[in-house]
Structure formats: C-alpha cells, structure tokens
Design an enzyme around this catalytic site. Structure first.
Site, PDB file in Angstrom:
ATOM      1  N   CYS A 285       0.764  -1.102  -0.098  1.00 39.95           N
ATOM      2  CA  CYS A 285      -0.007  -0.060   0.172  1.00 39.95           C
ATOM      3  C   CYS A 285       1.235   1.279  -0.042  1.00 39.95           C
ATOM      4  CB  CYS A 285      -0.868   0.125   1.197  1.00 39.95           C
ATOM      5  SG  CYS A 285      -2.188  -1.601   1.297  1.00 39.95           S
ATOM      6  N   ALA A 286       1.452   1.626  -1.110  1.00 39.65           N
ATOM      7  CA  ALA A 286       2.727   2.286  -1.108  1.00 39.65           C
ATOM      8  C   ALA A 286       2.673   3.961  -1.192  1.00 39.65           C
ATOM      9  CB  ALA A 286       3.440   1.904  -2.575  1.00 39.65           C
ATOM     10  N   ALA A 287       1.511   4.244  -1.919  1.00 36.30           N
ATOM     11  CA  ALA A 287       1.428   5.703  -2.112  1.00 36.30           C
ATOM     12  C   ALA A 287       1.271   6.648  -0.724  1.00 36.30           C
ATOM     13  CB  ALA A 287       0.311   6.108  -2.961  1.00 36.30           C
ATOM     14  N   PRO A 288       2.186   7.745  -0.637  1.00 38.54           N
ATOM     15  CA  PRO A 288       2.969   8.572  -1.773  1.00 38.54           C
ATOM     16  C   PRO A 288       4.155   7.834  -1.863  1.00 38.54           C
ATOM     17  CG  PRO A 288       2.868   9.941   0.115  1.00 38.54           C
ATOM     18  CD  PRO A 288       1.699   8.582   0.569  1.00 38.54           C
ATOM     19  N   GLY A 289       4.669   6.884  -1.239  1.00 40.64           N
ATOM     20  CA  GLY A 289       6.054   6.382  -1.414  1.00 40.64           C
ATOM     21  C   GLY A 289       6.863   6.640  -0.362  1.00 40.64           C
ATOM     22  N   GLY A 290       6.645   7.260   0.672  1.00 40.71           N
ATOM     23  CA  GLY A 290       7.648   7.728   1.698  1.00 40.71           C
ATOM     24  C   GLY A 290       8.382   6.397   2.064  1.00 40.71           C
ATOM     25  N   LYS A 291       7.731   5.210   2.545  1.00 39.49           N
ATOM     26  CA  LYS A 291       8.487   4.148   3.208  1.00 39.49           C
ATOM     27  C   LYS A 291       9.041   3.528   1.724  1.00 39.49           C
ATOM     28  CE  LYS A 291       5.368   3.858   6.901  1.00 39.49           C
ATOM     29  NZ  LYS A 291       4.260   4.678   6.382  1.00 39.49           N
ATOM     30  N   ASP A 333      -5.164  -3.782  -6.328  1.00 36.43           N
ATOM     31  CA  ASP A 333      -6.081  -4.173  -5.024  1.00 36.43           C
ATOM     32  C   ASP A 333      -5.039  -5.024  -4.273  1.00 36.43           C
ATOM     33  OD1 ASP A 333      -7.567  -4.768  -2.578  1.00 36.43           O
ATOM     34  OD2 ASP A 333      -9.079  -5.491  -3.887  1.00 36.43           O
ATOM     35  N   CYS A 407      -1.150   3.695  11.082  1.00 38.61           N
ATOM     36  CA  CYS A 407      -0.922   4.915  11.933  1.00 38.61           C
ATOM     37  C   CYS A 407      -2.106   5.133  12.531  1.00 38.61           C
ATOM     38  CB  CYS A 407      -0.606   6.010  10.807  1.00 38.61           C
ATOM     39  SG  CYS A 407      -1.610   6.359   9.376  1.00 38.61           S
TER      40      CYS A 407
HETATM   41  C1  LIG Z   1      -1.190   4.340   4.961  1.00 41.36           C
HETATM   42  S1  LIG Z   1      -1.185   4.896   3.327  1.00 41.36           S
HETATM   43  C2  LIG Z   1       0.390   4.457   2.935  1.00 41.36           C
HETATM   44  C3  LIG Z   1       1.575   5.238   3.113  1.00 41.36           C
HETATM   45  C4  LIG Z   1       2.746   4.897   2.224  1.00 41.36           C
HETATM   46  N1  LIG Z   1       3.168   3.492   2.662  1.00 41.36           N
HETATM   47  C5  LIG Z   1       4.032   5.706   2.626  1.00 41.36           C
HETATM   48  O1  LIG Z   1       4.904   5.415   3.482  1.00 41.36           O
HETATM   49  O2  LIG Z   1       3.896   6.834   1.840  1.00 41.36           O
HETATM   50  C6  LIG Z   1      -2.073   3.603   2.513  1.00 41.36           C
HETATM   51  C7  LIG Z   1      -2.246   3.235   1.137  1.00 41.36           C
HETATM   52  O3  LIG Z   1      -2.763   2.302   0.791  1.00 41.36           O
HETATM   53  C8  LIG Z   1      -3.686   2.636  -0.404  1.00 41.36           C
HETATM   54  N2  LIG Z   1      -4.760   1.523  -0.385  1.00 41.36           N
HETATM   55  C9  LIG Z   1      -5.869   1.486   0.156  1.00 41.36           C
HETATM   56  N3  LIG Z   1      -6.584   0.229  -0.180  1.00 41.36           N
HETATM   57  C10 LIG Z   1      -5.728  -0.546  -0.753  1.00 41.36           C
HETATM   58  C11 LIG Z   1      -5.694  -1.652  -1.440  1.00 41.36           C
HETATM   59  N4  LIG Z   1      -6.789  -2.358  -1.145  1.00 41.36           N
HETATM   60  N5  LIG Z   1      -4.560  -2.202  -2.215  1.00 41.36           N
HETATM   61  C12 LIG Z   1      -3.538  -1.174  -2.500  1.00 41.36           C
HETATM   62  N6  LIG Z   1      -3.555  -0.194  -1.751  1.00 41.36           N
HETATM   63  C13 LIG Z   1      -4.523   0.436  -1.078  1.00 41.36           C
HETATM   64  C14 LIG Z   1      -4.285   4.092  -0.186  1.00 41.36           C
HETATM   65  O4  LIG Z   1      -4.896   4.586  -1.493  1.00 41.36           O
HETATM   66  C15 LIG Z   1      -2.896   4.635   0.711  1.00 41.36           C
HETATM   67  O5  LIG Z   1      -2.378   5.328  -0.413  1.00 41.36           O
END
Ligand SMILES: C[S@@+](CC[C@H](N)C(=O)[O-])C[C@H]1O[C@@H](n2cnc3c(N)ncnc32)[C@H](O)[C@@H]1O
Length: 479
Positions: A285-291, A333, A407
């Site tokens: 669940c990568a966006a915005p890509g911080g980790k 997903d 978080c």
């Molecule tokens: C907590 S944020 C991730 C922050 C990210 N890891 C970072 O460090 O920048 C969760 C992310 O999961 C995405 N998301 C939500 N449901 C998802 C799914 N079923 N599959 C993949 N990504 C999903 C959201 O759109 C969101 O961008």
C-alpha cells in the site's frame, strides 16, 4: 496517510449554485481575506471534505497573484481551527442566541481560533482579529447584515475570555477537541495515558527529515544544517528534527534527494523490514511512497510498489525521481493479488503492509481526520485490513517476513489485529517489533503538564524522548 474526502458526502466541495458566495472585495494579503478563505475550507470539512482538498478548492478561484501571499496564512488559520474546532464551536453556541448562517459561523470559528491562545502565543493582536473578521463578513454582500453580530461575539469573548475558557473545560468535547466517540475510544484503549494521547494529537507535529543513507548520515547532515544556521537535533537512526518548520525548498539538499520529510515513527518501517541487497520486496500500500523511498535508500532491491489509487500512485514516481531511485509501480488491490501478481513462482522476501487505517495516530499533522471519521469506520477498516493481510500472506516466501503497519492508536487496528492474524495463520511466527507507538511530544525535563507526554515511556523505539506520531508495528515470519 492523507485522508480522502469522505464517501458520505459525494462532493462537499461543489457548492450548489444558489449557495455560491458573492464577490469578495478584500485585499488578498489582508487577514480578513485569509479568514474568509479559511472559513470556506472549514465549512467544506464540516460537510465531509478532507482539509487539503478543501484548501485547494478555495485557492483555485482566488484572484490572480493572491495565492502565494495568502496561501500560508489561510492554511495556518484553517489548521489551527481544526485543532480547536470543538472549543470554538462551544464558544459560538454560548455567545450567540440563534445560529448564524454557516459561512458566518465558520468565519467566527476561525477568528475565535486565533483568539483562544493567550496573547504571548497569539499569531495576531486580538483587536486586529476582530477588525478583520468584521471586514471579512462585510465584504460579502449577503452577509454584511451580520457585521454587528461578529463584532459583538468577538468582543464579548475577549471581555469574558478567562471565564468562558474555564467553563469550556467542563465539556469533554470542547476541552479535548475530539468527537465524544473518539475520546471514549482512547480512554478505553489507554486508561492510564488517555489525556497525554489526546493532548499530543492537538499539538502541531515537528518537521522531521529522513537522511538518505545513500547520500549522507545524521551527523554529517546536522553539520550541514549548522553551517546554514538551522537548529536541529537527531530523532532516530536516520531522523533529524528541525527546531522550527520551514518550506521544503529551503531545506538544504531536499530538492536533490539528500533528505525527505518523514515522521520519526514512520521511519521505523523500513528499518524493521531488515532489507538486504538483492531481496524481492513488495510495498503493498505504497502511495505516496515515503516508505518505498526509505527501503530503496537502505538496499538495492527488486521492489514492487503497489497502490490501488492511480492518482496517488503517480506520487510514488515523483518521490522516487527526486531520490533518483527506482521501483516497479503497479496499480492494483492488495486484497486481490491474482489481478496484478502474475509471478506466482516468485514470492517475496519481505512484504510491507502499510494498510489503510483510521489515521488516528497522525491527527496532529491531519487535524481534520477526527472530524471526518465516524465510529462505524473502525469495524469497516478492520475488515479491510484483514482482507488485505489474508491475501498478502501467501505471497511471502518461506523464511520471509511481513510487516503490518498502521498509523492508528486504536487497538482494533493494532494489537488485536496482530493477535487475530497470529491465531489464524499457524505458519506465522511473531517476531520482535515495537507494537503500539503512542504519539509523543518531546518535552523539557521539568514539564509535567497535561499537554506533555506524562504517562508514556521516557524512551521508545523511535528514539530517546523523541517526538513522533502514533503507529502500530507487528512483524511475522513465515515458517
Ligand atoms: C497508509 S497509506 C500508505 C503510506 C505509504 N506506505 C507511505 O509510507 O508513503 C495507505 C495507502 O494504501 C492505499 N490503499 C488502500 N486500499 C488499498 C488496497 N486495497 N490495495 C492497495 N493499496 C491500497 C491508499 O490509497 C493509500 O495510498
């Protein structure tokens, strides 16, 4: 995670034609202009919009040239108001006999948010706030009738300031600035430290940087900051906390990828995954890509960055470009791998499951979240987190590891979820990890006020007496 606009109100930012505001005749650099714009943003949040989107919508039609001058002030007032929303709404209810039109109420809320701080900490002189609030209301033809009301409410507040603020303390929602269900949930979860947890969430988070391990070290970067006369301190293995926040383009090395903005608690994710050169890693669940960026700073990896939201996924590429690092970004997903994972024979050495959650641990950076969430969101999020975890586990190599991250400060999304996972998956061995990190605020040794981190460990895994958001970490190895 930046909160998304709630699905409950399809388009809180789109005003019906009849409720559009008239022309605003105010200088864009005036406080009155900022109060009007911040009031509009607060109104949109009250209808279910996320604050960043609400602010963006306010700026789009702003007069040419005004954006740069006014944006900072509008943003500051809107964020302050979110942190004090229940207090100022309580005050308005006490000070007016009949509820004013929504826009007038929101401008009043923003004005009171500037007046509740004692004068030493106030951003503007009290009578400037009153004068400019009256101008802001008078500058909209349809609300000019309410100038007298705004003037009277704000002056009455200033006259009775201490008495009113003391009386507000007796009302839990007005005192803590969270919805009642949230206060109850924190009390249940953290009976010994609930006040410190709530208080930490109403402070403004520090600006914490992550030093790119490929480019520098914390010690070397602290020296660079010192050469630029920027006061800062170490906040973790890769973390540096600035004493005073500043725009990112003024931070030395930011544009070149030497540092990124990331909370000290969030920086633990990449470290806990223990990545080594050559590993195949899924950031699920990568966006915005911080980790994602941090993982790639620590080792040369075959990294797949998965994200379900295509527009958010674009930000992963932008962030990696600044860092001059690469990952394979896929849109999909995480709960349905068959649709995006065709390499069935290639399981992952490490999976980071930074799942969607209540974001209750990052409310100091996103103070609107508390007003947007509902108690009923939590069970829905718990079910979604379980769906994602169940789908990802088969993709972990034998001997490989999955790191579950939220978080959140609610145990339903944290420890209870980790226990559920361990009970369900007999081939999962729970490894050492910090578990729940409650939001903490660094404090002077003698500070024992309710707003301090009293009741929390003096030192935690994010660094000695560090200042970080709330996170939950659980690590599982596949037998
Ligand atoms: C907590 S944020 C991730 C922050 C990210 N890891 C970072 O460090 O920048 C969760 C992310 O999961 C995405 N998301 C939500 N449901 C998802 C799914 N079923 N599959 C993949 N990504 C999903 C959201 O759109 C969101 O961008």
């Amino acid at each position: 995670m930046t909160p998304k606009p709630s699905s409950r109100s399809a388009s809180p930012l789109a005003r019906p034609r009849e409720s559009r505001l008239s022309m605003l005749h105010l200088a864009p650099e005036s406080l009155g202009f900022a109060l009007d714009c911040a009031g509009q943003a607060v109104g949109a949040v009250r209808l279910g919009a996320a604050l960043p989107a609400a602010l963006q919508a306010v700026f789009v039609p702003a007069p040419e040239g005004s954006a740069a001058a006014a944006r900072g002030a509008v943003q500051d007032i809107a964020y302050r108001t979110m942190r004090r929303l229940a207090t100022v709404e309580w005050l308005i209810a006490k000070l007016v006999k009949k509820a004013p039109p929504p826009h007038v109420g929101h401008v009043l809320a923003c004005s009171l948010a500037l007046l509740v701080d004692d004068e030493a900490n106030a951003a503007y002189a009290p009578f400037t706030v009153v004068d400019q609030a009256v101008s802001a209301i008078g500058a909209r033809r349809e609300f000019a009738f309410a100038k007298g009301l705004v003037n009277a409410v704000l002056r009455n507040f200033l006259r009775e300031r201490e008495t009113l603020l003391n009386a507000a303390q007796a009302d839990e929602v007005a005192r803590w600035n969270y919805p009642a269900w949230w206060i109850d949930a924190v009390k249940r979860a953290w009976p010994d430290t609930w006040q410190a947890v709530l208080a930490a969430g109403t402070t403004q988070g520090p600006l914490t940087l992550r030093v790119n391990a490929r480019r520098s070290t914390v010690d070397a970067y602290l020296q660079v900051l010192q050469n630029h006369h920027i006061a800062a301190s170490r906040a973790g293995d890769y973390a540096v906390k600035l004493d005073t926040p500043m725009p990112v383009d003024r931070i030395p090395g930011f544009n070149d990828g030497v540092v990124s903005v990331q909370d000290a608690g969030a920086q633990l994710a990449a470290q806990l995954l223990g990545v080594r050169d050559g590993m195949r890693v899924l950031d699920a669940c990568a966006a915005p890509g911080g980790k994602t960026g941090h993982l790639l700073e620590l080792a040369n990896l075959q990294l797949v960055a998965l994200e379900s939201d295509a527009s958010r996924a674009r930000r992963i590429g932008e962030n990696l470009q600044r860092l001059k690092l690469e990952a394979e970004v896929r849109i999909g997903d995480a709960g349905a791998p068959a649709k995006w994972h065709d390499d069935i024979d290639q399981p992952f050495d490490r999976i980071l499951a930074d799942v969607p959650c209540s974001a209750s641990g990052i409310v100091r950076r996103h103070p609107d979240i508390r007003w947007l969430r509902r108690a009923s969101d939590i069970p829905a999020l718990v079910a979604e987190q379980r769906r994602i975890l169940d789908a990802l586990w088969p993709l972990v190599k034998s001997g490989g590891e999955l790191l579950y991250v939220t978080c959140s400060i609610f145990p339903e999304e944290g420890e209870l979820q980790a226990q559920w996972f361990g009970d369900k998956h007999q081939d999962a061995v729970r490894l050492d990890a910090p578990g729940q990190l409650l939001p903490s605020v660094a404090r002077a040794p003698a500070d024992t006020s309710a707003g301090s981190d009293a009741g929390q460990p003096a030192e935690d895994s994010a660094g000695a007496n560090s200042d970080h958001d709330g996170f939950f970490y659980a690590r599982f190895q596949k037998r």
